[in-house]
Design an enzyme around this catalytic site. Structure first.
Site, mmCIF file in Angstrom:
data_model
loop_
_atom_site.group_PDB
_atom_site.id
_atom_site.type_symbol
_atom_site.label_atom_id
_atom_site.label_comp_id
_atom_site.label_asym_id
_atom_site.label_seq_id
_atom_site.Cartn_x
_atom_site.Cartn_y
_atom_site.Cartn_z
ATOM 1 N N LYS B 81 0.852 -1.197 0.000
ATOM 2 C CA LYS B 81 0.000 0.000 0.000
ATOM 3 C C LYS B 81 0.882 1.240 0.000
ATOM 4 O O LYS B 81 2.001 1.233 0.547
ATOM 5 C CB LYS B 81 -0.863 -0.053 1.256
ATOM 6 C CG LYS B 81 -1.977 0.982 1.361
ATOM 7 C CD LYS B 81 -2.814 0.685 2.615
ATOM 8 C CE LYS B 81 -4.001 1.633 2.725
ATOM 9 N NZ LYS B 81 -4.829 1.320 3.913
ATOM 10 N N SER B 157 -9.468 1.160 2.829
ATOM 11 C CA SER B 157 -8.651 2.016 1.994
ATOM 12 C C SER B 157 -7.514 1.286 1.281
ATOM 13 O O SER B 157 -6.781 1.914 0.514
ATOM 14 C CB SER B 157 -8.065 3.152 2.836
ATOM 15 O OG SER B 157 -7.280 2.641 3.873
ATOM 16 N N SER B 181 -9.771 -1.331 6.887
ATOM 17 C CA SER B 181 -9.145 -1.135 5.578
ATOM 18 C C SER B 181 -8.380 -2.310 5.010
ATOM 19 O O SER B 181 -7.905 -2.232 3.876
ATOM 20 C CB SER B 181 -8.232 0.097 5.625
ATOM 21 O OG SER B 181 -9.034 1.260 5.776
#
Lengths: 60, 466
Positions: B81, B157, B181
Site C-alpha cells: 500500500k 482504503s 481497511s
C-alpha cells in the site's frame, strides 16, 4: 440535523476552536458534521463509571 | 524450466525458486507482464517499480546459484500500500501533498523484513487518501476497480493491495487497517486478509492515520500464503512505541492443528447490520466450523461510534497544518471529514477512549467462553463505484463511511481478525471475519485452514474482463 443548522454549528465551533475553514469548504464540513453528530450523541450519552480508564492510557 | 506462473501462490513460488525450478527473475517478469496487461483496468498499482523488482529478483537468483538459501519468500513478487516507506520514493499515502515529501531514505521495517526473506517488491498500490475511506475512490490517483466486476469498488482504503492480489498482480500485498481497511477490501475482492492484534506488527516506516487504531497486515490467496507472510513479518521493533515486546509466534506450522474450537456467531449489531448475502456467508462458515450458538457483544454500536470519533479527531490533528495552509490540495472526500474532526470537544474523544475499554472488557468476557467468534466483514458485497448509498438493516445510509460498520467495533479493541472469502452460487464474494482473543492469531489461522480444507473458502486468481 438540517443542513443550515449544521453549517451554523460548524461556523460557531470553528470560531471557538480557531479552526480555519474556507467558505467554499463549509458545505463539505457541514455534511461531515451531520454524519458525525449521531456518533457524538451516542458517545456522550454513555454512562461510564469512574473505574473505566481510557484505552489510550500511557504507561512509562 | 518454466512454470505456469498465473495463479501460483507464494509458497509454491518460493519452493520453486529455492529448488532452482524457477528463477526469481522469471517470476518477477511474469508478474510485471501481468501488471502491464491488467493494471490499466484495475488501477491497483499507483507506481510500478520494475527496475527494483528485477534487481531484487536477480539478487535472489544469485543467492540460489551460490548455494545459499535466499529465504522463505524467495522470489515471491508482492506489492505494498502507498503508505509504506520505499527507499527513493516519496510516501504519498494516497495524497497529492504526500507525493511532494522528500523520498524515503529507508524501507519500512516490514518491507525490509520481506526483502530479507527473499520477496521481490513490484510497486506501491493505490489507496484512499490518508487511509480515510472504504472504497478507494481517490480524487488524485483514480478509483481502484474490482477484478470480479470492474464497475464495482475494490473496497478501501487498501483497495489497490486487495485488487492486486485478487487479480494475480503479485502473490501477496501489505496493507493497513484502522477501521476495516484490510477487511473491507478482502471481502469485496474475495481474498484472505489479516488484521493482527494491535501492536503485533511494527508500523515503523509507514505513514500513520490514527495512532491508537492503526494496524498493518497482509493479503494473500490462501491461508498458507497468509501464514507464510505473517510469520516473516513478526518481531518487535522498539521504534514503534505501540509494538508489543513479544517474541514472534509463528503460525505456519499450526495450520493443521486439530484442537477443538469453541465457536460462536456474533448476533445483535453484527446480525442486524448485515444483509442477506453477509448472513448467508456467516452461516456457511458457522456450519463448517460446527458453531451452533450465538454470542452477544453488547455495546458494539457505541464502540463503533467511539472509533469514529477517535479517527476523526486523530486525523484532524495529524493533518492540521496542511488543512490550514493548503486545504484545496486534499481529496474532497477526506477534506470535510478531517476538518470536522478538528471541531470535536476533547471530553467526547476521551469518553470514546473509555468506551473502547468498556467494549474490550465485554469482548474478553466472551473469550472466556469461546475461542472464536464469527461476523460478516461487510454488510454487503462490493457496491458500484460512485454508489451513493447502501441499505443496511432496512435503513438507507451513505455508502462510503458505512461499509465498515461491522469491522470498526473490532479494530477499536485491537482483536486479531482474519477475513476469509465466501462465494455462494456464482455471486460476488463477501468476507467473513474470524475473530479471536488478543495474540491468538494461531486460532484464526487454524480456522481459516479448516475452512479451506473443507472447500468453504478459496481465492482463485480472477482475470479482469475488458
Amino acid at each position: 440535523m438540517p443542513g443550515d443548522e449544521a453549517e451554523e454549528t460548524v461556523r460557531v465551533l470553528a470560531r471557538e476552536y480557531g479552526v480555519t475553514i474556507q467558505a467554499e469548504h463549509l458545505g463539505e464540513v457541514a455534511a461531515a458534521w451531520r454524519l458525525m453528530a449521531p456518533h457524538l450523541d451516542r458517545v456522550r450519552a454513555a454512562d461510564l463509571g469512574p473505574e473505566l480508564e481510557p484505552a489510550s492510557l500511557f504507561r512509562p | 524450466m518454466t512454470l505456469e506462473m498465473d495463479g501460483l501462490g507464494a509458497h509454491e513460488i518460493a519452493a520453486a525458486v529455492r529448488s532452482g525450478r524457477l528463477s526469481a527473475v522469471a517470476a518477477a517478469q511474469a508478474a510485471l507482464t501481468r501488471i502491464e496487461a491488467h493494471n490499466g483496468r484495475l488501477n491497483a498499482y499507483r507506481q510500478v517499480l520494475a527496475e527494483r523488482a528485477l534487481r531484487e529478483a536477480a539478487a535472489v537468483d544469485a543467492e540460489v546459484a551460490a548455494g545459499r538459501d535466499p529465504g522463505p519468500l524467495a522470489g515471491v513478487p508482492y506489492g505494498v500500500k502507498d503508505l509504506f516507506d520505499v527507499t527513493g520514493l516519496a510516501t504519498a499515502a494516497g495524497s497529492k501533498i504526500g507525493a511532494e515529501r522528500a523520498p524515503a531514505t529507508a524501507d519500512a521495517v516490514l518491507v525490509s523484513r520481506l526483502r530479507a526473506a527473499g520477496a521481490v517488491l513490484l510497486g506501491v498500490q493505490t489507496m484512499d487518501e490518508y487511509g480515510y475511506g472504504f472504497t478507494t475512490e481517490n480524487a488524485h490517483y483514480g478509483a481502484v476497480h474490482n477484478p470480479h466486476d470492474l464497475a464495482r469498488s475494490a473496497g478501501g482504503s487498501s483497495g489497490g493491495s486487495a485488487a492486486a492480489v485478487a487479480a494475480g498482480l503479485g502473490a501477496f500485498s501489505l496493507g493497513s487497517d484502522t477501521n476495516g481497511s484490510i477487511r473491507v477490501p478482502s471481502s469485496f475482492c474475495g481474498i484472505f486478509g489479516l488484521k493482527p492484534t494491535f501492536g503485533r506488527l511494527p508500523r515503523t516506516g509507514s505513514f500513520p492515520f490514527v495512532f491508537d487504531l492503526d494496524h498493518l497486515g497482509p493479503f494473500a490467496r490462501s491461508a498458507e500464503d497468509l501464514a507464510l507472510v505473517y510469520d516473516v513479518l513478526q518481531g518487535h521493533d522498539a521504534a514503534d512505541h505501540a509494538c508489543a515486546p513479544r517474541p514472534a509466534e509463528p503460525v505456519s506450522g499450526q495450520l493443521s492443528g486439530t484442537t477443538p474450537l469453541r465457536v460462536a456467531v456474533l448476533d445483535g449489531w453484527f446480525h442486524d447490520m448485515a444483509g442477506e448475502a453477509a448472513r448467508a456467508a456467516v452461516a456457511a462458515v458457522a456450519e463448517a466450523l460446527g458453531a451452533r450458538v450465538s454470542a452477544t457483544l453488547a455495546g458494539a454500536e457505541t464502540a463503533r461510534s467511539a472509533a469514529f470519533l477517535i479517527t476523526a479527531a486523530s486525523g484532524a490533528n495529524l493533518h492540521r497544518a496542511n488543512l490550514r495552509a493548503r486545504p484545496g490540495d486534499f481529496d474532497p472526500a477526506t477534506r470535510g471529514r478531517l476538518l470536522a474532526g478538528g471541531l470535536l470537544p476533547a471530553d467526547a474523544v476521551l469518553q470514546a477512549q473509555r468506551l473502547r475499554r468498556r467494549f474490550y472488557d465485554e469482548a474478553m468476557a466472551a473469550f472466556g467462553r469461546f475461542d472464536l467468534l464469527l461476523a460478516p466483514a461487510t454488510p454487503c458485497p462490493a457496491p458500484l463505484l460512485g454508489q451513493g448509498s447502501i441499505v443496511i438493516g432496512g435503513r438507507e445510509m451513505p455508502a462510503r463511511p458505512n461499509l465498515g460498520v461491522l469491522s470498526q467495533p473490532l479494530s477499536a479493541i485491537g482483536l486479531p481478525v482474519l477475513t476469509v472469502p465466501i462465494r455462494m452460487g456464482g455471486a460476488l464474494p463477501i468476507g467473513v471475519q474470524l475473530i479471536a482473543a488478543p495474540w491468538r492469531e494461531d486460532i484464526v489461522f487454524q480456522a481459516a485452514a479448516r475452512l479451506q480444507a473443507a472447500g468453504v473458502t478459496s481465492a482463485p486468481v480472477v482475470t479482469p474482463c475488458a
